[in-house]
Structure formats: C-alpha cells, structure tokens
Design a protein around this motif. Structure first.
Motif, PDB file in Angstrom:
ATOM      1  N   SER A 364      27.307   9.849  -9.157  1.00 28.89           N
ATOM      2  CA  SER A 364      28.692   9.992  -9.767  1.00 28.89           C
ATOM      3  C   SER A 364      28.683  10.843 -11.225  1.00 28.89           C
ATOM      4  O   SER A 364      29.516  11.731 -11.579  1.00 28.89           O
ATOM      5  CB  SER A 364      29.397   8.570 -10.010  1.00 28.89           C
ATOM      6  OG  SER A 364      28.648   7.967 -10.841  1.00 28.89           O
ATOM      7  N   LEU A 367      28.038  14.561 -10.059  1.00 31.87           N
ATOM      8  CA  LEU A 367      29.220  15.221  -9.474  1.00 31.87           C
ATOM      9  C   LEU A 367      30.003  15.283 -10.743  1.00 31.87           C
ATOM     10  O   LEU A 367      31.021  16.371 -10.570  1.00 31.87           O
ATOM     11  CB  LEU A 367      29.659  14.181  -8.548  1.00 31.87           C
ATOM     12  CG  LEU A 367      28.698  14.132  -7.064  1.00 31.87           C
ATOM     13  CD1 LEU A 367      29.455  13.324  -6.106  1.00 31.87           C
ATOM     14  CD2 LEU A 367      28.481  15.689  -6.454  1.00 31.87           C
ATOM     15  N   ASP A 410      29.434  16.272  -0.725  1.00 34.68           N
ATOM     16  CA  ASP A 410      29.736  16.008  -2.129  1.00 34.68           C
ATOM     17  C   ASP A 410      30.018  17.048  -3.005  1.00 34.68           C
ATOM     18  O   ASP A 410      30.999  17.053  -4.026  1.00 34.68           O
ATOM     19  CB  ASP A 410      28.689  15.155  -2.813  1.00 34.68           C
ATOM     20  CG  ASP A 410      28.300  13.670  -1.779  1.00 34.68           C
ATOM     21  OD1 ASP A 410      29.277  13.051  -1.340  1.00 34.68           O
ATOM     22  OD2 ASP A 410      27.155  13.485  -1.902  1.00 34.68           O
TER      23      ASP A 410
END
Length: 652
Positions: A364, A367, A410
C-alpha cells in the motif's frame, strides 16, 4: 422565423461534415466553406494512413498530411473537428481478428496517441469513432462475433478518450448512429455503456453468454467521461424532440449535444429538408435540450449559396482549437524497486526528467507513492514499468527482498496508466545496455564503442544477476534466466579445501554431494562473506569472523588481511571464468558487460587476473579473447534499463 444564424444562440456552431479518411488539405476548397459562414469542419482520419499495419511503424507522410490539414483549416478561421476511425480498419488488424480481438482497444489507444501528439493542439473537438463505424456490417449468423465487436469498440473508445486526457486534451465526445431517434436497442447499448457505465438489463439478459470474460470490469474504461455527445440524423424525417429529451434524461444529462447530418440521404439536396432540420433544432432548444451545433454533410456543397444566406452573420466567439498550454508531452513512469528503497523516474520525451527516492515499505505504501506522483504531475502516465528482484508470473512480480507481490493491475489502478509492465531487475539490467555508447563504458577488452549485436550482462550485487539482449532484425529482445545459479567448482587444488569448508556454512547451496556450489554463494555481496569464512577455515582459522562484503574488499584492496586478499582473488577469477563460459554459450557479438554496485565501486578487482580468467578457455581461448568486454559506467542503470524496455514495449 427565418431559420438564419441570428435565430440561434450566439454560441451555436454550424459545421461542414465529410466522410472518409482525408489525407491532404490540398483537395479541399476551403474558401467557399469559409465564405458560406461555417464555423467548423468535421472530418475523419484514416488509421491505416498513420499506421499502415495498424501498429508499429508510423507513416510520417500521413502525419504530415493531417498536420497540413489542421493548419489550413485554422488559416481559414475554421475549427477542426475530427473523428479518429471510420468503418475501415488497417487490413493487417483485420487479419488479427479486427474488432473481435480485445487487443484492438490498446492498438487504437496507441494510434490515438500517435496522431493526437502531432495535431491534438489544433483540434477544437475529437470523437474516437465515427458513428457509422459502430455498426459496420453485423454478421447476423454469428451473434457472438457481433456482440464482441460492439464491446471491444466501446473499450477502444474509452481507451482513446483516456489517451487524449493523458495529453491534456479537452472537448472530447462520443458520436452515436442515427437509429437513436427510433430508440434502437444497439444505440441504447452504446449510450448506456458510455454514459451509464453499464449495458441495459435487456441487453445483458440477451447477450451475456456472448460477451468476453470479465466484460463487467471494462466499464471503468468504457465509461471514461466525455464532454459532449454527437447524434447523427438521416433523411427519414425531422429530428424527434421527444427522443432528444429521452436521451438527455436517460444518458447525457446536461452535456452539450451536436447533430451531424448522415451521408446516406437522398433528400439532402431538398432545401425543405434542411429547413425541417433547423426547425427541429429550434423545437429542441425551446424544450431546454442543450443543442450546441449542427454539422451539415458535404453533399450539400452544391447548395452553398443557399446555405450562405442562412448562415450570414457574425461568427461565434469560441476558441478555434485547444486552449494554449493544455497539450503536453507524454510521460512514462519507471521504477527500480529494491528491498529498502524505490527509485521512481519520470520520463518525458524518452529522457529522464526527474528522479525520486522513497522507502519501499508495504504494498500500500508503494502504490500510494505511485499515485502521489501521478497526482503531482496532474495527468496519467502513458506507461509504467516496475523492475525488481524476483520472479515474474502472470503479470505479477514477487519482490523477494521487499517481501511483497506487485501486479500490473495494481499499478494500473494506482496511476491510470494505459500500459503497465512488471519485469525482473536483470531484465532491466540487460536493457540498460541497449543504447550504450563508448562514453558509458570502461573498456576491458575489445572495441572502444560497443557494436550492435547480442549482449550479455552480468551483475554481482546482493545476488548474482545475469541477463541478455538477443539481437534480431535490428531489434533487441530480452532473454531471461537464472544464470547466477550455475555451478561453481574449484579452479585449482588449493581451492578444494575452501569449497569443502563452504559445505559447512551453506550446505543447501551445493549440488548433491559434489563440490559444485551455486555461483551466487561466492560471487555476490551476500556470497563474499561466505567465501571469506570458508577461506579462513581452510587456512586453519576456525573462528574466522563474519564480515561485510565492503570490509572484506577494503582489506583486500589495502592488502591488510591475507584471507581477504585470497577471497578477492577467488571472487574476481571465478567471476571472470563464469562470464567467459556464459559468453561462449551466448556468443555476444555486441559485448559482455559488468553492471551493478560491486563493479562500479571496486574497479581494481577487474584487471589482469579477471581478464585472464575470462579468456582462459583451452582450445577456445582465442574465441574468448575476441569478445568485447566492458564495465558499464551508467548511473541508475536500473532506471535506464526500465526506460529502454518501456520504449521497446510501446513500439512492438
């Protein structure tokens, strides 16, 4: 009411429309069009005229033609309005399945980027697909073919809009065929897909068995917002104001609507027909429908004097083309992801424009960094390439040192990129030498400037990486493998005890009960401490301390520790021998390259002993001496390689 320009709103546009992919400004007689009072000229471009094979090599003549056309229109004070694709696909794409092939959506986005990067700054408005092209020639015998064709065209439409948004373009729209006036189910599918992000329930019930797998997820792209909707009208009667209201309430809401007269009318020479159209526009305006323009088909060219009477008056005060400053170069994002830090490179016009460094963190976190950089720049990157140490499978890389899995999906969600790639770090390392010059290398053996040809890349870093670029038909192609795990065995009798000692330190890394060891266990930053301990044990020092690779090499360089000196000598000679062996296998006429931190920071290791070991091949020693041998001196070779990979991937 006379149905003249003065009877319409001040911002109402009158346009002139032609069909087919025009190639040149010269055949157009723009003087009469300008004199008649038209504000806009709507034309279609030819995909094949820009990309003859539908993808790959660009026809510069085609781009030049459209460039001249855009300039000619603006010189006459006429707004260029374009649709990017008519009914004909490049024949090479037809051979690949045409609109039935899902990949066509990506190819169409690439075509959009290629053309709009050249002329988009001068376009007043753009629609990806000309209205008649939506239907083409449906094959009623094969509902599956027709259904997939429709879905993939919608997907291509969305990808095209995304591509133009990525260039900073505005005033982008969708054109819908004439059957909308009769509430045609196929037009309802198009309207619902583009404006409501879904097919009508009745369509799903009928066609779901024939739609491609995962079709529901495509609506994130199909529903990419547009700025206007163009509705084609034909000769079967005046525009239906009730149908317009239905379309506005059900789909387009407050978006501007434009009418375009279709080309299949036998009544277009009838002045009464034209008056009917104008009257219907007035009725729609009176009902609050936001109609902003009307495009008259070129078949009325013989009636220009009569049209001039209708359009006489002052022109609208709207911009002729895209506002200044909205268009910009494409940018790509390339990433070199390590276990501790991630480097992000912003690529503009093929060159590194900015380099950022961030802690790698969790998935996370990673990203979020991608997304934050995208927001800072303000537009989606065209492509993202992420390189890291780990195996790649089905679009996902398992980043071993970072202990996380990163997928192309992603990255796409985080950045909005149209093209995403995850690659192994030594795929990137191999690509780093694709454009290498004599200024980028230290020559250990051979030609001053690396010649074109297959290239071998070896990099002792945390592990031992091996990559290759195969050269064929003037292009490079990556060959991936695990060359760092080939077998390593004693080169001299005095090394036997060192290999035996290593069995006690790293027994799992030996090949069965032999003295053959994985090369990486000695020839890397991780392996050097193992080699040092084994050398100490073989020399009778049972308590040889664990030391870092950096300290070992520093003591070897200054010759303050005999065990470190022995370790460095074995490291450089075994590495040279392995590289020579790999070169004989690959026959790299373009050169053999050392890359990575160990090579960059310890040039003293790669002198005579290294070169002698590389060339020692018995009957093939002369062959080894014929290979060009270099140390790469490129900064940020991982970023350079990811960028070179990206450029190649986008031109396949």
């Amino acid at each position: 009411m006379q149905n003249i320009r003065a009877d319409f709103p001040k911002d109402f546009l009158f346009g002139f429309s032609t069909s087919g992919g025009h190639h040149d400004a010269e055949p157009l007689n723009l003087g009469p069009v300008q004199k008649a009072g038209f504000d806009c000229y709507r034309f279609s471009t030819s995909w094949a005229h820009v990309l003859p094979e539908g993808r790959g090599s660009v026809n510069q003549v085609g781009l030049d033609d459209y460039d001249r056309l855009a300039d000619a229109l603006l010189e006459h004070g006429i707004r260029p309005c374009v649709t990017l694709c008519g009914t004909d696909l490049p024949l090479a794409l037809d051979d690949l399945g045409g609109w039935r092939n899902r990949d066509v959506a990506g190819w169409f986005a690439d075509y959009t980027e290629t053309l709009m990067s050249r002329i988009g700054d001068r376009m007043f408005s753009v629609a990806p697909i000309d209205a008649p092209a939506w239907y083409g020639a449906p094959d009623l015998r094969d509902i599956r073919t027709t259904t997939r064709r429709m879905h993939h065209m919608l997907l291509a439409h969305g990808r095209s809009i995304e591509a133009m948004r990525g260039l900073g373009m505005t005033n982008l729209g969708a054109e819908i065929p004439p059957e909308w006036a009769e509430n045609d189910s196929r037009s309802a599918d198009l309207l619902s897909g583009i404006f409501n992000n879904a097919y009508p329930e009745v369509t799903v019930a009928e066609l779901e068995p024939y739609l491609p797998e995962g079709w529901q997820e495509d609506f994130d792209i199909i529903g990419t917002p547009v700025d206007w909707c163009g509705l084609h009208c034909d000769a079967r009667g005046p525009i239906d104001a009730a149908a317009l209201t239905r379309i506005q309430h059900g789909f387009t809401k407050d978006l501007p609507l434009y009418f375009t007269e279709s080309s299949n009318s036998e009544r277009q020479q009838d002045p009464a027909r034209f008056n009917q159209i104008l009257q219907a526009v007035h009725e729609a305006l009176d009902q609050g429908v936001p109609v902003k323009g009307l495009f008259i088909h070129a078949s009325r060219i013989e009636n220009l004097p009569a049209l001039e009477t209708k359009l006489r008056g002052s022109k609208v005060s709207l911009p002729l083309a895209q506002p200044a400053g909205t268009m910009h170069e494409h940018w790509n994002l390339v990433a070199d992801i390590g276990g501790t830090n991630t480097r992000l490179g912003v690529i503009s016009n093929g060159k590194l424009a900015d380099l950022r460094k961030y802690p790698t963190g969790t998935l996370s976190d990673l990203l979020a960094v991608f997304h934050s950089l995208r927001d800072e720049i303000g537009t989606d990157p065209r492509a993202v390439v992420a390189a890291g140490a780990g195996p790649v499978r089905d679009g996902t890389i398992r980043l071993t040192n970072a202990n996380l899995d990163l997928s192309e999906a992603d990255i796409s969600k985080a950045t909005g990129a149209q093209h995403t790639f995850v690659i192994n770090d030594f795929t990137a390392a191999a690509w780093s030498v694709a454009e290498v010059t004599g200024n980028d290398v230290e020559v250990l053996q051979g030609e001053t400037t690396p010649p074109p040809g297959t290239r071998l890349v070896v990099g002792p870093g945390t592990g031992l990486g091996v990559g290759a670029l195969l050269y064929s038909d003037g292009r490079y192609h990556t060959a991936s493998g695990e060359g760092g795990h080939v077998g390593l065995s004693p080169r001299h009798v005095d090394e036997v005890e060192i290999f035996r000692a290593a069995r006690h330190i790293a027994p799992d890394c030996f090949f069965d009960d032999t003295l053959v060891l994985e090369a990486e266990m000695f020839l890397s930053g991780t392996g050097l401490p193992i080699l040092y301990q084994a050398a100490g044990m073989a020399a009778g020092q049972a308590d040889t301390p664990k030391r870092s690779a950096r300290d070992i090499l520093e003591d070897a360089r200054t010759q303050t520790d005999p065990i470190a000196v022995k370790t460095a000598h074995m490291f450089t000679t075994h590495l040279g021998a392995v590289m020579g062996d790999l070169a004989v296998v690959l026959m790299p006429s373009g050169g053999v390259f050392l890359v990575g931190g160990v090579a960059e920071k310890n040039r003293w290791l790669f002198k005579d002993a290294f070169r002698d070991a590389f060339n020692a091949g018995g009957r093939f020693s002369d062959l080894r001496r014929s290979f060009n041998l270099y140390v790469s001196e490129q900064d940020e070779f991982g970023i350079v390689g990811a960028n070179n990979f990206c450029k190649s991937a986008l031109t396949r």
